[in-house]
Design a protein around this motif. Structure first.
Motif, PDB file in Angstrom:
ATOM      1  N   GLU A  63      -6.811  -9.026   0.239  1.00 43.96           N
ATOM      2  CA  GLU A  63      -6.603  -7.913   1.156  1.00 43.96           C
ATOM      3  C   GLU A  63      -5.128  -7.759   1.466  1.00 43.96           C
ATOM      4  OE1 GLU A  63      -7.049  -8.874   5.632  1.00 43.96           O
ATOM      5  OE2 GLU A  63      -8.694  -9.948   4.644  1.00 43.96           O
ATOM      6  N   PHE A  64      -4.738  -6.532   1.696  1.00 48.77           N
ATOM      7  CA  PHE A  64      -3.370  -6.234   2.109  1.00 48.77           C
ATOM      8  C   PHE A  64      -3.397  -5.056   3.067  1.00 48.77           C
ATOM      9  CE2 PHE A  64      -2.290  -8.736  -1.552  1.00 48.77           C
ATOM     10  CZ  PHE A  64      -1.115  -9.357  -1.169  1.00 48.77           C
ATOM     11  N   SER A  65      -2.373  -4.979   3.890  1.00 51.18           N
ATOM     12  CA  SER A  65      -2.214  -3.844   4.787  1.00 51.18           C
ATOM     13  C   SER A  65      -1.362  -2.796   4.075  1.00 51.18           C
ATOM     14  CB  SER A  65      -1.504  -4.270   6.074  1.00 51.18           C
ATOM     15  OG  SER A  65      -1.224  -3.136   6.855  1.00 51.18           O
ATOM     16  N   ILE A  66      -1.680  -1.538   4.321  1.00 48.89           N
ATOM     17  CA  ILE A  66      -0.956  -0.457   3.656  1.00 48.89           C
ATOM     18  C   ILE A  66       0.277  -0.006   4.430  1.00 48.89           C
ATOM     19  CG2 ILE A  66      -2.938   0.389   2.398  1.00 48.89           C
ATOM     20  CD1 ILE A  66      -3.250   2.564   4.561  1.00 48.89           C
ATOM     21  N   CYS A  67       0.550  -0.661   5.578  1.00 42.29           N
ATOM     22  CA  CYS A  67       1.688  -0.231   6.387  1.00 42.29           C
ATOM     23  C   CYS A  67       2.238  -1.400   7.194  1.00 42.29           C
ATOM     24  CB  CYS A  67       1.294   0.909   7.314  1.00 42.29           C
ATOM     25  SG  CYS A  67      -0.021   0.488   8.479  1.00 42.29           S
ATOM     26  N   ASN A  68       3.343  -1.160   7.855  1.00 43.28           N
ATOM     27  CA  ASN A  68       3.908  -2.201   8.716  1.00 43.28           C
ATOM     28  C   ASN A  68       3.027  -2.387   9.946  1.00 43.28           C
ATOM     29  OD1 ASN A  68       4.795  -0.510  10.976  1.00 43.28           O
ATOM     30  ND2 ASN A  68       6.390   0.240   9.624  1.00 43.28           N
ATOM     31  N   ASN A  69       3.211  -3.497  10.653  1.00 40.40           N
ATOM     32  CA  ASN A  69       2.302  -3.808  11.752  1.00 40.40           C
ATOM     33  C   ASN A  69       2.506  -2.964  13.003  1.00 40.40           C
ATOM     34  OD1 ASN A  69       4.609  -4.985  12.681  1.00 40.40           O
ATOM     35  ND2 ASN A  69       3.804  -7.053  12.781  1.00 40.40           N
ATOM     36  N   ALA A  70       3.485  -2.078  13.015  1.00 44.11           N
ATOM     37  CA  ALA A  70       3.625  -1.118  14.107  1.00 44.11           C
ATOM     38  C   ALA A  70       2.909   0.187  13.770  1.00 44.11           C
ATOM     39  CB  ALA A  70       5.099  -0.836  14.392  1.00 44.11           C
ATOM     40  N   GLY A  71       2.432   0.309  12.521  1.00 43.91           N
ATOM     41  CA  GLY A  71       1.730   1.505  12.100  1.00 43.91           C
ATOM     42  C   GLY A  71       2.616   2.721  11.954  1.00 43.91           C
ATOM     43  N   SER A  72       3.924   2.518  11.994  1.00 41.99           N
ATOM     44  CA  SER A  72       4.840   3.655  12.051  1.00 41.99           C
ATOM     45  C   SER A  72       5.270   4.181  10.684  1.00 41.99           C
ATOM     46  CB  SER A  72       6.087   3.281  12.868  1.00 41.99           C
ATOM     47  OG  SER A  72       6.742   2.179  12.292  1.00 41.99           O
ATOM     48  N   ASP A  73       4.723   3.633   9.616  1.00 39.81           N
ATOM     49  CA  ASP A  73       5.014   4.217   8.312  1.00 39.81           C
ATOM     50  C   ASP A  73       4.478   5.641   8.262  1.00 39.81           C
ATOM     51  OD1 ASP A  73       6.273   2.017   7.148  1.00 39.81           O
ATOM     52  OD2 ASP A  73       4.374   1.143   6.507  1.00 39.81           O
ATOM     53  N   ALA A  82      -2.788   2.878   0.052  1.00 40.74           N
ATOM     54  CA  ALA A  82      -4.240   2.759  -0.069  1.00 40.74           C
ATOM     55  C   ALA A  82      -4.690   3.030  -1.503  1.00 40.74           C
ATOM     56  CB  ALA A  82      -4.929   3.718   0.891  1.00 40.74           C
ATOM     57  N   LYS A  83      -4.136   4.062  -2.125  1.00 43.15           N
ATOM     58  CA  LYS A  83      -4.492   4.374  -3.515  1.00 43.15           C
ATOM     59  C   LYS A  83      -4.143   3.221  -4.441  1.00 43.15           C
ATOM     60  CE  LYS A  83      -4.192   9.408  -3.314  1.00 43.15           C
ATOM     61  NZ  LYS A  83      -3.446  10.601  -3.742  1.00 43.15           N
ATOM     62  N   ARG A  84      -2.951   2.658  -4.258  1.00 41.74           N
ATOM     63  CA  ARG A  84      -2.521   1.543  -5.117  1.00 41.74           C
ATOM     64  C   ARG A  84      -3.463   0.362  -4.990  1.00 41.74           C
ATOM     65  NH1 ARG A  84      -0.222  -2.717  -6.799  1.00 41.74           N
ATOM     66  NH2 ARG A  84       1.638  -3.827  -6.483  1.00 41.74           N
ATOM     67  N   TYR A  85      -3.786  -0.014  -3.760  1.00 42.92           N
ATOM     68  CA  TYR A  85      -4.631  -1.185  -3.568  1.00 42.92           C
ATOM     69  C   TYR A  85      -6.073  -0.940  -3.997  1.00 42.92           C
ATOM     70  CZ  TYR A  85      -0.712  -3.355  -1.167  1.00 42.92           C
ATOM     71  OH  TYR A  85       0.510  -3.882  -0.858  1.00 42.92           O
ATOM     72  N   LEU A  86      -6.564   0.276  -3.846  1.00 41.32           N
ATOM     73  CA  LEU A  86      -7.908   0.596  -4.342  1.00 41.32           C
ATOM     74  C   LEU A  86      -7.931   0.518  -5.866  1.00 41.32           C
ATOM     75  CD1 LEU A  86      -8.946   3.505  -1.962  1.00 41.32           C
ATOM     76  CD2 LEU A  86      -9.873   1.176  -2.011  1.00 41.32           C
ATOM     77  N   GLU A  87      -6.881   1.011  -6.510  1.00 39.01           N
ATOM     78  CA  GLU A  87      -6.794   0.931  -7.972  1.00 39.01           C
ATOM     79  C   GLU A  87      -6.723  -0.517  -8.448  1.00 39.01           C
ATOM     80  OE1 GLU A  87      -3.397   3.361  -8.893  1.00 39.01           O
ATOM     81  OE2 GLU A  87      -4.506   5.226  -8.550  1.00 39.01           O
ATOM     82  N   MET A  88      -6.108  -1.390  -7.651  1.00 42.47           N
ATOM     83  CA  MET A  88      -6.036  -2.810  -7.983  1.00 42.47           C
ATOM     84  C   MET A  88      -7.380  -3.507  -7.788  1.00 42.47           C
ATOM     85  SD  MET A  88      -2.482  -4.246  -6.367  1.00 42.47           S
ATOM     86  CE  MET A  88      -2.955  -5.939  -6.710  1.00 42.47           C
ATOM     87  N   GLY A  89      -8.283  -2.871  -7.069  1.00 46.50           N
ATOM     88  CA  GLY A  89      -9.586  -3.462  -6.821  1.00 46.50           C
ATOM     89  C   GLY A  89      -9.617  -4.434  -5.658  1.00 46.50           C
ATOM     90  N   LEU A  90      -8.724  -4.240  -4.701  1.00 47.38           N
ATOM     91  CA  LEU A  90      -8.736  -5.116  -3.534  1.00 47.38           C
ATOM     92  C   LEU A  90     -10.058  -5.010  -2.791  1.00 47.38           C
ATOM     93  CD1 LEU A  90      -5.671  -5.363  -4.085  1.00 47.38           C
ATOM     94  CD2 LEU A  90      -5.381  -5.418  -1.621  1.00 47.38           C
ATOM     95  N   ASP A  91     -10.428  -6.098  -2.151  1.00 43.69           N
ATOM     96  CA  ASP A  91     -11.679  -6.149  -1.414  1.00 43.69           C
ATOM     97  C   ASP A  91     -11.563  -5.538  -0.031  1.00 43.69           C
ATOM     98  OD1 ASP A  91     -13.313  -7.883  -3.303  1.00 43.69           O
ATOM     99  OD2 ASP A  91     -11.472  -9.032  -3.064  1.00 43.69           O
ATOM    100  N   GLU A  92     -10.348  -5.513   0.499  1.00 47.58           N
ATOM    101  CA  GLU A  92     -10.144  -4.977   1.837  1.00 47.58           C
ATOM    102  C   GLU A  92      -8.748  -4.375   1.917  1.00 47.58           C
ATOM    103  OE1 GLU A  92     -10.089  -6.699   6.398  1.00 47.58           O
ATOM    104  OE2 GLU A  92     -11.315  -7.720   4.900  1.00 47.58           O
ATOM    105  N   VAL A  93      -8.663  -3.198   2.488  1.00 47.09           N
ATOM    106  CA  VAL A  93      -7.384  -2.533   2.713  1.00 47.09           C
ATOM    107  C   VAL A  93      -7.294  -2.250   4.207  1.00 47.09           C
ATOM    108  CG1 VAL A  93      -5.974  -0.516   2.198  1.00 47.09           C
ATOM    109  CG2 VAL A  93      -7.417  -1.491   0.415  1.00 47.09           C
ATOM    110  N   GLU A  94      -6.220  -2.715   4.821  1.00 47.50           N
ATOM    111  CA  GLU A  94      -6.060  -2.545   6.260  1.00 47.50           C
ATOM    112  C   GLU A  94      -4.917  -1.594   6.564  1.00 47.50           C
ATOM    113  OE1 GLU A  94      -5.348  -6.432   7.838  1.00 47.50           O
ATOM    114  OE2 GLU A  94      -7.413  -7.064   7.543  1.00 47.50           O
ATOM    115  N   MET A  95      -4.988  -0.991   7.720  1.00 52.09           N
ATOM    116  CA  MET A  95      -3.874  -0.200   8.225  1.00 52.09           C
ATOM    117  C   MET A  95      -3.800  -0.385   9.729  1.00 52.09           C
ATOM    118  SD  MET A  95      -4.886   3.804   8.652  1.00 52.09           S
ATOM    119  CE  MET A  95      -3.538   4.047   9.754  1.00 52.09           C
ATOM    120  N   TYR A  96      -2.672  -0.075  10.294  1.00 46.38           N
ATOM    121  CA  TYR A  96      -2.476  -0.194  11.729  1.00 46.38           C
ATOM    122  C   TYR A  96      -2.332   1.188  12.349  1.00 46.38           C
ATOM    123  CZ  TYR A  96      -1.484  -5.113  10.876  1.00 46.38           C
ATOM    124  OH  TYR A  96      -1.568  -6.420  10.499  1.00 46.38           O
ATOM    125  N   LEU A  97      -2.860   1.314  13.545  1.00 49.11           N
ATOM    126  CA  LEU A  97      -2.677   2.515  14.335  1.00 49.11           C
ATOM    127  C   LEU A  97      -1.185   2.722  14.582  1.00 49.11           C
ATOM    128  CD1 LEU A  97      -3.940   4.695  16.305  1.00 49.11           C
ATOM    129  CD2 LEU A  97      -3.712   2.952  18.069  1.00 49.11           C
TER     130      LEU A  97
END
Length: 114
Positions: A63-73, A82-97
């Protein structure tokens, strides 16, 4: 209900996001995740492909997060991640508010970003 250490590990994530973590640190993190049959592992984004190769076939998710932990990307950056990690077949993709939007009471923007 009694929960043992093996059960706790099987529902836990393990990772290393230290700024100065090395490739060897990512390898050790994957080894620990596999040793304890953790649910998933994460690390520095630049090692995503490397970590995927290390845990392949082990039953440990990646699993990886698609943004920094402040969510400000920017939202476009989050979408690309998200597209990159889905294409890689990750099991979990996270993002921050986006906490800045939230603190600025920009609730519609928060929802649109998510």
């Amino acid at each position: 209900m009694i929960v043992d250490g093996a059960k706790i590990a099987s529902i836990s994530d393990i990772g290393d996001m230290r700024v100065f973590a090395t490739k060897e640190d990512m390898k050790k993190t994957c080894e620990i995740a596999m040793q304890y049959n953790c649910k998933s592992v994460f690390g520095l984004k630049c090692y995503a492909d490397y970590m995927k190769s290390l845990i392949q076939g082990s039953g440990v998710g990646l699993e990886f997060s698609i943004c920094n932990n402040a969510g400000s990307d920017d939202t476009a950056v989050k979408v690309a991640g998200a597209k990159r990690y889905l294409e890689m077949g990750l099991d979990e993709v996270e993002m921050y508010l986006n906490f800045s939007y939230f603190k600025s009471k920009m609730y519609k923007e928060c929802v649109a970003d998510i």
